[in-house]
Design a protein around this motif. Structure first.
Motif, short mmCIF file in Angstrom:
data_model
loop_
_atom_site.label_atom_id
_atom_site.label_comp_id
_atom_site.label_asym_id
_atom_site.label_seq_id
_atom_site.Cartn_x
_atom_site.Cartn_y
_atom_site.Cartn_z
N LEU A 21 0.78 -1.23 0.24
CA LEU A 21 0.02 0.01 -0.01
C LEU A 21 1.01 1.25 -0.13
O LEU A 21 0.58 2.30 -0.72
CB LEU A 21 -1.00 -0.11 1.09
CG LEU A 21 -2.15 -0.89 0.99
CD1 LEU A 21 -2.88 -1.04 2.34
CD2 LEU A 21 -3.17 -0.26 0.20
N ALA A 22 1.87 1.48 0.87
CA ALA A 22 2.81 2.33 0.97
C ALA A 22 3.53 2.67 -0.50
O ALA A 22 3.61 3.72 -1.06
CB ALA A 22 3.87 2.25 1.89
N THR A 25 0.78 4.02 -2.95
CA THR A 25 0.08 5.17 -2.91
C THR A 25 1.01 6.19 -2.79
O THR A 25 0.92 7.37 -2.57
CB THR A 25 -0.70 5.36 -1.61
OG1 THR A 25 0.18 4.90 -0.43
CG2 THR A 25 -1.91 4.40 -1.92
N THR A 27 3.17 6.72 -0.42
CA THR A 27 3.19 7.22 0.93
C THR A 27 4.15 6.26 2.07
O THR A 27 4.02 5.08 1.73
CB THR A 27 1.75 7.04 1.37
OG1 THR A 27 0.79 7.58 0.62
CG2 THR A 27 1.37 7.51 2.88
N LEU A 32 0.44 6.02 6.45
CA LEU A 32 -0.89 5.32 6.24
C LEU A 32 -1.82 5.24 7.28
O LEU A 32 -1.30 4.92 8.57
CB LEU A 32 -0.74 3.96 5.64
CG LEU A 32 0.20 3.84 4.38
CD1 LEU A 32 0.64 2.44 3.88
CD2 LEU A 32 -0.55 4.29 3.07
N GLU A 33 -3.26 4.96 6.94
CA GLU A 33 -4.32 4.87 7.96
C GLU A 33 -3.86 3.72 8.61
O GLU A 33 -3.60 2.59 7.71
CB GLU A 33 -5.61 4.69 7.32
CG GLU A 33 -6.53 4.44 8.33
CD GLU A 33 -8.05 4.38 7.63
OE1 GLU A 33 -8.83 3.65 8.16
OE2 GLU A 33 -8.14 4.67 6.35
#
Length: 85
Positions: A21-22, A25, A27, A32-33
């Motif tokens: 996910l990092a 995105t 991020t 991250l959430e």
């Protein structure tokens, strides 16, 4: 596109999901959430244990992304397979 296999002794599937996910995105992982706001990371790790290779597939939404985890350790975000290496 090739998949990667989880090293079950040194790498949890939930950590692989966060790393993917990092990357997807662009991020930092710590920004991250938390994954536990979307899915139970411990349950995810337990579902994908070393002995699991029975075609299990988990799909869930994280923000605007569709996450898929397969029993062979493959993690994909929006259809793109992510390599932890």
């Amino acid at each position: 596109m090739t998949g990667t296999t989880v090293e079950h002794y040194s790498d949890s599937i939930s950590l692989r999901v966060v790393e993917a996910l990092a990357t997807a995105t662009d991020t930092a992982a710590h920004e991250l959430e938390p994954l536990y706001n979307v899915v139970d990371p411990e349950a995810l790790d337990q579902l994908f244990t070393q002995d699991t290779n029975n075609g299990v597939r988990v799909t869930f939404e994280y923000g605007d992304s569709l996450v898929e985890v397969r029993s062979d350790g493959t993690v994909s975000i929006d259809g793109n397979v992510h390599d932890s290496g």
